[in-house]
Design a protein around this motif. Structure first.
Motif, short mmCIF file in Angstrom:
data_model
loop_
_atom_site.label_atom_id
_atom_site.label_comp_id
_atom_site.label_asym_id
_atom_site.label_seq_id
_atom_site.Cartn_x
_atom_site.Cartn_y
_atom_site.Cartn_z
N THR A 195 28.55 47.20 71.24
CA THR A 195 29.32 46.64 70.11
C THR A 195 28.73 45.32 69.63
O THR A 195 28.81 45.02 68.45
N ARG A 196 28.13 44.56 70.53
CA ARG A 196 27.46 43.33 70.10
C ARG A 196 26.27 43.65 69.21
O ARG A 196 26.04 42.98 68.19
N ILE A 197 25.52 44.68 69.57
CA ILE A 197 24.36 45.07 68.77
C ILE A 197 24.80 45.61 67.41
O ILE A 197 24.18 45.34 66.39
N LEU A 198 25.89 46.36 67.39
CA LEU A 198 26.35 46.99 66.15
C LEU A 198 27.25 46.11 65.29
O LEU A 198 27.61 46.49 64.18
N GLN A 199 27.59 44.92 65.76
CA GLN A 199 28.52 44.05 65.04
C GLN A 199 28.13 43.80 63.58
O GLN A 199 28.96 43.97 62.69
N PRO A 200 26.89 43.42 63.29
CA PRO A 200 26.56 43.18 61.88
C PRO A 200 26.71 44.43 61.01
O PRO A 200 27.13 44.35 59.87
N SER A 201 26.39 45.58 61.57
CA SER A 201 26.49 46.81 60.80
C SER A 201 27.92 47.27 60.62
O SER A 201 28.29 47.80 59.57
N LEU A 202 28.74 47.07 61.62
CA LEU A 202 30.13 47.55 61.55
C LEU A 202 31.02 46.68 60.68
O LEU A 202 31.93 47.18 60.03
N SER A 203 30.78 45.39 60.68
CA SER A 203 31.74 44.51 60.01
C SER A 203 31.16 43.78 58.82
O SER A 203 31.84 42.96 58.23
N GLY A 204 29.95 44.08 58.45
CA GLY A 204 29.35 43.26 57.42
C GLY A 204 28.76 44.02 56.27
O GLY A 204 29.32 44.99 55.78
N ASN A 205 27.61 43.58 55.88
CA ASN A 205 26.95 44.03 54.69
C ASN A 205 26.06 45.23 55.00
O ASN A 205 24.85 45.12 55.06
N ALA A 206 26.67 46.38 55.21
CA ALA A 206 25.90 47.57 55.55
C ALA A 206 26.68 48.82 55.17
O ALA A 206 27.90 48.80 55.07
N VAL B 285 23.13 44.72 48.00
CA VAL B 285 21.69 44.54 48.10
C VAL B 285 21.41 43.06 48.34
O VAL B 285 21.89 42.20 47.62
N ASN B 286 20.66 42.79 49.39
CA ASN B 286 20.25 41.41 49.65
C ASN B 286 19.05 41.10 48.76
O ASN B 286 18.04 41.76 48.82
N GLU B 287 19.22 40.08 47.94
CA GLU B 287 18.20 39.75 46.96
C GLU B 287 17.36 38.59 47.48
O GLU B 287 17.87 37.50 47.74
N VAL B 288 16.07 38.84 47.65
CA VAL B 288 15.15 37.80 48.09
C VAL B 288 14.25 37.49 46.90
O VAL B 288 13.55 38.36 46.39
N MET B 289 14.29 36.24 46.46
CA MET B 289 13.51 35.87 45.28
C MET B 289 12.53 34.76 45.61
O MET B 289 12.85 33.86 46.40
N ASP B 290 11.39 34.85 44.98
CA ASP B 290 10.45 33.74 45.09
C ASP B 290 10.87 32.67 44.08
O ASP B 290 11.83 32.86 43.33
N GLU B 291 10.18 31.56 44.06
CA GLU B 291 10.59 30.44 43.20
C GLU B 291 10.56 30.79 41.72
O GLU B 291 11.46 30.42 40.98
N ARG B 292 9.54 31.51 41.28
CA ARG B 292 9.44 31.86 39.86
C ARG B 292 10.60 32.74 39.42
O ARG B 292 11.19 32.53 38.35
N SER B 293 10.93 33.73 40.23
CA SER B 293 12.05 34.62 39.89
C SER B 293 13.36 33.85 39.85
O SER B 293 14.21 34.09 38.98
#
Length: 117
Positions: A34-45, A82-90
């Motif tokens: 359950t510790r390993i699955l915590q982010p998937s079970l309760s979060g952004n997934a 969707v986790n958005e990762v942007m560089d400085e220009r974007s």
């Protein structure tokens, strides 16, 4: 080792049940699983649970237990985004677009700025 696996699955079942009932406190610390699955079970997934069942009467109790777990897992709601990762220009371009839209809205009499685009 079989006992530890069963305990982890029992803990996972309790966590799934608590998530489905929307309890405020959910104890993920009772097992490593359950510790390993915590982010998937309760979060952004997005979550998918695959359960195997058999029509054999020999495994009737296990099949019943599996189907009960699946029905509890069905009640869990997550908010996948969707986790958005942007560089400085974007990031600069996005902020410039938001600024133009805010100025346009202010010129047209106000309104809210859409920061999701």
């Amino acid at each position: 080792e079989g006992g530890k696996i069963n305990q982890s699955l029992l803990t996972l079942s309790r966590v799934i049940s608590n998530l489905g009932e929307k309890n405020k406190h959910i104890n993920f610390r009772d097992s490593k699983l359950t510790r390993i699955l915590q982010p998937s079970l309760s979060g952004n997934a997005r979550m998918a649970v695959i359960c195997c069942a058999t029509p054999s009467e020999l495994y009737l109790e296990e099949t019943r237990s599996t189907l009960q777990f699946a029905s509890r897992a069905k009640l869990v709601k997550t908010r996948a985004q969707v986790n958005e990762v942007m560089d400085e220009r974007s990031l600069i371009k996005k902020l410039q677009r938001e600024l133009k839209e805010a100025r346009r809205n202010a010129a047209n009499g106000g309104g809210q700025v859409d920061t999701q685009s």
